[in-house]
Write an enzyme that holds these catalytic residues in place. Structure first.
Site, PDB file in Angstrom:
ATOM      1  N   ASP A  56       0.874  -1.161   0.000  1.00  0.00           N
ATOM      2  CA  ASP A  56       0.000   0.000   0.000  1.00  0.00           C
ATOM      3  C   ASP A  56       0.920   1.223   0.000  1.00  0.00           C
ATOM      4  OD1 ASP A  56      -2.466   1.484   0.285  1.00  0.00           O
ATOM      5  OD2 ASP A  56      -1.920   1.785   2.380  1.00  0.00           O
TER       6      ASP A  56
ATOM      7  N   ASP B  30       0.012   5.054   1.101  1.00  0.00           N
ATOM      8  CA  ASP B  30      -0.139   5.974   2.230  1.00  0.00           C
ATOM      9  C   ASP B  30      -0.172   5.207   3.554  1.00  0.00           C
ATOM     10  OD1 ASP B  30      -0.312   7.967   0.312  1.00  0.00           O
ATOM     11  OD2 ASP B  30      -2.501   7.932   0.280  1.00  0.00           O
TER      12      ASP B  30
ATOM     13  N   ASP C  51       0.680   9.246   6.100  1.00  0.00           N
ATOM     14  CA  ASP C  51      -0.708   9.349   5.679  1.00  0.00           C
ATOM     15  C   ASP C  51      -1.305  10.643   6.223  1.00  0.00           C
ATOM     16  OD1 ASP C  51      -3.116   8.684   4.546  1.00  0.00           O
ATOM     17  OD2 ASP C  51      -3.454   6.893   5.755  1.00  0.00           O
ATOM     18  N   SER C  52      -2.455  11.006   5.711  1.00  0.00           N
ATOM     19  CA  SER C  52      -3.168  12.193   6.184  1.00  0.00           C
ATOM     20  C   SER C  52      -4.662  11.939   6.085  1.00  0.00           C
ATOM     21  CB  SER C  52      -2.802  13.412   5.336  1.00  0.00           C
ATOM     22  OG  SER C  52      -3.685  14.486   5.606  1.00  0.00           O
ATOM     23  N   ASP C  53      -5.413  12.298   7.123  1.00  0.00           N
ATOM     24  CA  ASP C  53      -6.865  12.172   7.059  1.00  0.00           C
ATOM     25  C   ASP C  53      -7.456  13.101   6.005  1.00  0.00           C
ATOM     26  OD1 ASP C  53      -6.943  10.208   9.007  1.00  0.00           O
ATOM     27  OD2 ASP C  53      -7.233  11.645  10.644  1.00  0.00           O
TER      28      ASP C  53
ATOM     29  N   THR D 224      -2.858   1.154  -4.444  1.00  0.00           N
ATOM     30  CA  THR D 224      -3.348   2.205  -3.559  1.00  0.00           C
ATOM     31  C   THR D 224      -4.719   2.720  -3.971  1.00  0.00           C
ATOM     32  OG1 THR D 224      -2.795   4.403  -2.666  1.00  0.00           O
ATOM     33  CG2 THR D 224      -1.985   3.913  -4.871  1.00  0.00           C
TER      34      THR D 224
ATOM     35  N   CYS E  87      -6.791   2.874  -7.558  1.00  0.00           N
ATOM     36  CA  CYS E  87      -8.228   2.980  -7.771  1.00  0.00           C
ATOM     37  C   CYS E  87      -8.613   4.439  -7.571  1.00  0.00           C
ATOM     38  CB  CYS E  87      -8.987   2.093  -6.785  1.00  0.00           C
ATOM     39  SG  CYS E  87     -10.770   2.402  -6.841  1.00  0.00           S
TER      40      CYS E  87
ATOM     41  N   ARG F  40     -11.448  -1.062  -5.936  1.00  0.00           N
ATOM     42  CA  ARG F  40     -11.223  -0.400  -4.651  1.00  0.00           C
ATOM     43  C   ARG F  40     -11.084  -1.436  -3.542  1.00  0.00           C
ATOM     44  NH1 ARG F  40     -11.452   4.340  -1.967  1.00  0.00           N
ATOM     45  NH2 ARG F  40     -12.353   4.305   0.122  1.00  0.00           N
TER      46      ARG F  40
ATOM     47  N   ARG G   8      -8.703  -2.856   4.990  1.00  0.00           N
ATOM     48  CA  ARG G   8      -9.058  -3.043   3.575  1.00  0.00           C
ATOM     49  C   ARG G   8      -7.851  -3.516   2.767  1.00  0.00           C
ATOM     50  NH1 ARG G   8     -10.787   2.601   3.603  1.00  0.00           N
ATOM     51  NH2 ARG G   8      -8.897   3.811   3.533  1.00  0.00           N
TER      52      ARG G   8
END
Length: 186
Positions: free
Chosen positions: A7, A9, A15-17, A50, A89, A100, A129
């Site tokens: 993956d 992020d 990563d970032s929300d 990703t 995706c 996805r 996921r």
């Protein structure tokens, strides 16, 4: 062919929300690119898979995503790492596409493109996921505790056989040690 699916992020970069929406926001996690270089040196082809629903949400364009990935490739090459392909995706969760994650469509596409079985291929992610998509596709799931990994671990519900690692570098350490142990015992 030895293959690894990562993956992006939370595994390779922070990563970032609010999503990674520009090349400036793409910042590698310390040691992640060097870990990819070690995988390459051990004969692995590294593929990134990703979800990038920020495209469907209108947060960034495909041109911006390509610029982010160009920065990823350039930073990787600076430390001797090579990423063979990036699959993504662009859809939102409610688009109900097959690519996805947690659906395995993107991973099936990787198997088809590289003409390999994914049985036992390590897939590394920081979310359920990522792990579920890999597990359903026959991969060996590995959770890293970077990104959303600690929350994912604490929620539970990991696929059977999931191995947990502090970060991508730790995963690579473990994988290469196991490979060396197998070779020395034969």
């Amino acid at each position: 062919m030895k293959l690894i699916i990562l993956d992006r992020d939370g595994v390779i970069n922070y990563d970032s929300d609010e999503f990674i929406k520009s090349p400036d926001e793409w910042i590698p996690i310390p040691g992640s690119l060097e870990a990819i270089a070690r995988l390459n040196q051990a004969g692995y082809r590294v593929i990134v898979a990703t979800n990038q629903s920020g495209i469907a949400r209108g947060l960034f364009t495909i041109v911006t995503l390509n610029a982010i990935h160009q920065k990823l490739h350039a930073a990787a090459q600076q430390v001797g790492a090579d990423i063979d392909a990036i699959f993504f995706c662009p859809h939102a969760a409610d688009d109900n596409c097959d690519c996805r994650k947690p659906k395995p469509g993107m991973l099936h596409e990787i198997a088809q493109r590289f003409e390999v079985s994914l049985k036992g291929v390590p897939t590394v992610g920081d979310s359920l996921r990522d792990l579920h998509a890999g597990f359903v596709a026959g991969c060996s799931p590995h959770l890293v505790l970077t990104g959303k990994g600690e929350k994912t671990r604490d929620k539970g519900g990991l696929p059977p056989g999931t191995t947990i690692h502090a970060d991508l570098a730790s995963f690579v350490d473990d994988l290469l040690k196991k490979s060396a142990d197998v070779q020395s015992s034969t």
